[in-house]
Design a protein around this motif. Sequence first.
Motif, PDB file in Angstrom:
ATOM      1  N   ALA A  98       0.857  -1.187   0.000  1.00 40.60           N
ATOM      2  CA  ALA A  98       0.000   0.000   0.000  1.00 40.60           C
ATOM      3  C   ALA A  98       0.892   1.236   0.000  1.00 40.60           C
ATOM      4  N   PRO A  99       1.092   1.881  -1.148  1.00 40.45           N
ATOM      5  CA  PRO A  99       1.938   3.088  -1.178  1.00 40.45           C
ATOM      6  C   PRO A  99       1.409   4.149  -0.217  1.00 40.45           C
ATOM      7  N   PRO A 100       2.289   4.885   0.433  1.00 44.36           N
ATOM      8  CA  PRO A 100       1.824   5.913   1.381  1.00 44.36           C
ATOM      9  C   PRO A 100       1.121   7.062   0.666  1.00 44.36           C
ATOM     10  N   THR A 101       0.196   7.682   1.349  1.00 46.73           N
ATOM     11  CA  THR A 101      -0.488   8.861   0.835  1.00 46.73           C
ATOM     12  C   THR A 101       0.254  10.119   1.299  1.00 46.73           C
ATOM     13  N   SER A 117      -4.047  12.480   6.479  1.00 43.06           N
ATOM     14  CA  SER A 117      -3.703  11.892   5.197  1.00 43.06           C
ATOM     15  C   SER A 117      -4.565  12.531   4.111  1.00 43.06           C
ATOM     16  N   ILE A 118      -3.990  12.715   2.935  1.00 41.67           N
ATOM     17  CA  ILE A 118      -4.730  13.306   1.818  1.00 41.67           C
ATOM     18  C   ILE A 118      -5.172  12.182   0.880  1.00 41.67           C
ATOM     19  N   THR A 119      -6.464  11.890   0.875  1.00 42.48           N
ATOM     20  CA  THR A 119      -7.017  10.844   0.013  1.00 42.48           C
ATOM     21  C   THR A 119      -8.103  11.377  -0.907  1.00 42.48           C
ATOM     22  N   ALA A 120      -8.391  12.677  -0.834  1.00 45.95           N
ATOM     23  CA  ALA A 120      -9.390  13.301  -1.696  1.00 45.95           C
ATOM     24  C   ALA A 120      -8.938  14.723  -2.019  1.00 45.95           C
ATOM     25  N   VAL A 227      -5.997   8.331  13.780  1.00 48.78           N
ATOM     26  CA  VAL A 227      -5.723   7.563  12.564  1.00 48.78           C
ATOM     27  C   VAL A 227      -6.314   8.298  11.376  1.00 48.78           C
ATOM     28  N   SER A 228      -5.706   8.079  10.211  1.00 51.36           N
ATOM     29  CA  SER A 228      -6.148   8.726   8.986  1.00 51.36           C
ATOM     30  C   SER A 228      -5.992   7.748   7.828  1.00 51.36           C
ATOM     31  N   LYS A 229      -7.037   7.594   7.030  1.00 49.58           N
ATOM     32  CA  LYS A 229      -7.088   6.568   5.993  1.00 49.58           C
ATOM     33  C   LYS A 229      -6.002   6.749   4.943  1.00 49.58           C
ATOM     34  N   GLY A 230      -5.371   5.640   4.583  1.00 46.99           N
ATOM     35  CA  GLY A 230      -4.354   5.651   3.554  1.00 46.99           C
ATOM     36  C   GLY A 230      -4.829   4.943   2.294  1.00 46.99           C
ATOM     37  N   HIS A 231      -3.988   4.073   1.754  1.00 43.08           N
ATOM     38  CA  HIS A 231      -4.243   3.399   0.479  1.00 43.08           C
ATOM     39  C   HIS A 231      -4.661   1.958   0.728  1.00 43.08           C
ATOM     40  N   LYS A 232      -5.455   1.402  -0.174  1.00 47.63           N
ATOM     41  CA  LYS A 232      -5.798  -0.019  -0.061  1.00 47.63           C
ATOM     42  C   LYS A 232      -4.614  -0.872  -0.512  1.00 47.63           C
ATOM     43  N   PHE A 233      -4.524  -2.078   0.038  1.00 54.72           N
ATOM     44  CA  PHE A 233      -3.432  -2.984  -0.317  1.00 54.72           C
ATOM     45  C   PHE A 233      -3.686  -3.605  -1.691  1.00 54.72           C
ATOM     46  N   GLU A 234      -2.595  -3.861  -2.401  1.00 57.85           N
ATOM     47  CA  GLU A 234      -2.633  -4.536  -3.689  1.00 57.85           C
ATOM     48  C   GLU A 234      -1.655  -5.701  -3.642  1.00 57.85           C
TER      49      GLU A 234
END
Length: 478
Positions: A98-101, A117-120, A227-234
């Motif tokens: 999961a790459p960091p945001t 975290s910046i996800t939007a 906590v702050s949402k990051g990236h989904k795992f691949e």
Amino acid sequence: MSRRKFLVRVLLLIFLSGNMVNALNYLASNEDSITRILGYDVYKIEGSGNYTIYYPLPNGSIKVLKRGKAGGIFPVFVKVPREEWVGKLSTSGEALYAPPTPLILYITPDGKLGVKSITASRIRLENEEDLNLKDLNLKGSYQAQSSCPNGWIDFGGRYCLSPNWDFHFESNAKTKTFDEWITITGLKIENNVAEEVYFAWDLSLSSSTYSYWTIGIDVGPFTVLSVSKGHKFEGQALYISYQSKGPLVVDSDTWERYLSIRVEYIIVHSKVPAYDKLAREYVWIEIAQTYPVKIHSTGEYTIRESSTRGIYFTESNGNNPPRITTTPNIWSLPKEAEWKRTWISNTGDWEDAIYIKQSQSYSFSSTSSLSIPIGYAGGRYLSSISPTLGRLASALSLTFGFYKYMNVASYAKYSVDIKPRRDCYAMYSILNVKVGESGPKVEVPLVFGVITDGKTPTPPCNPETNLCITTTNKIKET
């Protein structure tokens, strides 16, 4: 005539420019994902206050991507070097990654300091209900009589900040990656309180698992934990089933089992200078963040333990098979953890001791998330830098969220039954964190169970560091 044409062209240019700004602002108002134009992230930063957008790099440096002031007319264009992490993490498909945001550190005019975290594309700095974490109120309830140093930012409360706080943050910011075996779940039975035990632990991690930033801000006597949402795992999934084959006899004063997997995670840390008007001294506000970027243990594993045969794999297909040990491979259980307990009476029969099931949801909640302590290497690193970061090391964890996504499954199940020898407590640990979309604090389980009579209340400790957490004043009934 020429003057009239000139005015028409100016008016047309203004009209087109206005429409362009409106169109860009519309695109930058995306609340679900990040809008990208020609390789640049487009952000609309709302509210008021100063901010710094930054990004950790695999080489151990922090790249500041943008500094600015919220609330501008134009959206912000930012180039995020994600390809450096993607190239490093996706070199082998035999892992989950999961790459960091990117992250934004901000300070509002009313004295709130936060990291998210910046996800939007749409980023709000001021409305606490919309924040992805609980920010630190630098103003607080204390009204100091003393003044700030000349030129420092005065919020009217306890703390003042240097006017160049963002440059101090950048010059002190560092990141480091750790790759180690970390205990994700465990059980400890103390003082021979049980005759027999039966347990079943299941873990499934896939592309419906999200990596979360866990953020700690140290302000002396307490830690603001969020906590702050990051990236989904691949990548390749992981499934583990570990359980006892029939009852196991508890044949020692202290009986322990721990399940570990190989995890790669990053720690980002920095600090901003402040002046404490109450103590009348200059201080540093330390900030540390953790984020799991890669899970090297992948594949399917079925592990059984019997009284006669011991621990054995009935199925082992994958990379970096999980490890079963009798000591935990962690730095320490977070000092912010609390313990939920249930009283078990000695009825002479089997009793349900602990049951936890974390499954997929559409949002981060107490039943769709899981935390594990950071590893020994990460804790030792922070502690070697400063005592303050050492305190943060004993508060941080690695956090995962399970989300509904296509036809894949992510979940964790932890079940323990015992046949008690005498009255006892069954306990497990939780970590209280704040996420914006959930409003109040969320109780995220750290699945470490303890069965004890309370005479020696010592949850799992790291035998190398002797760091542990006691249950004194931390226990609450379920």
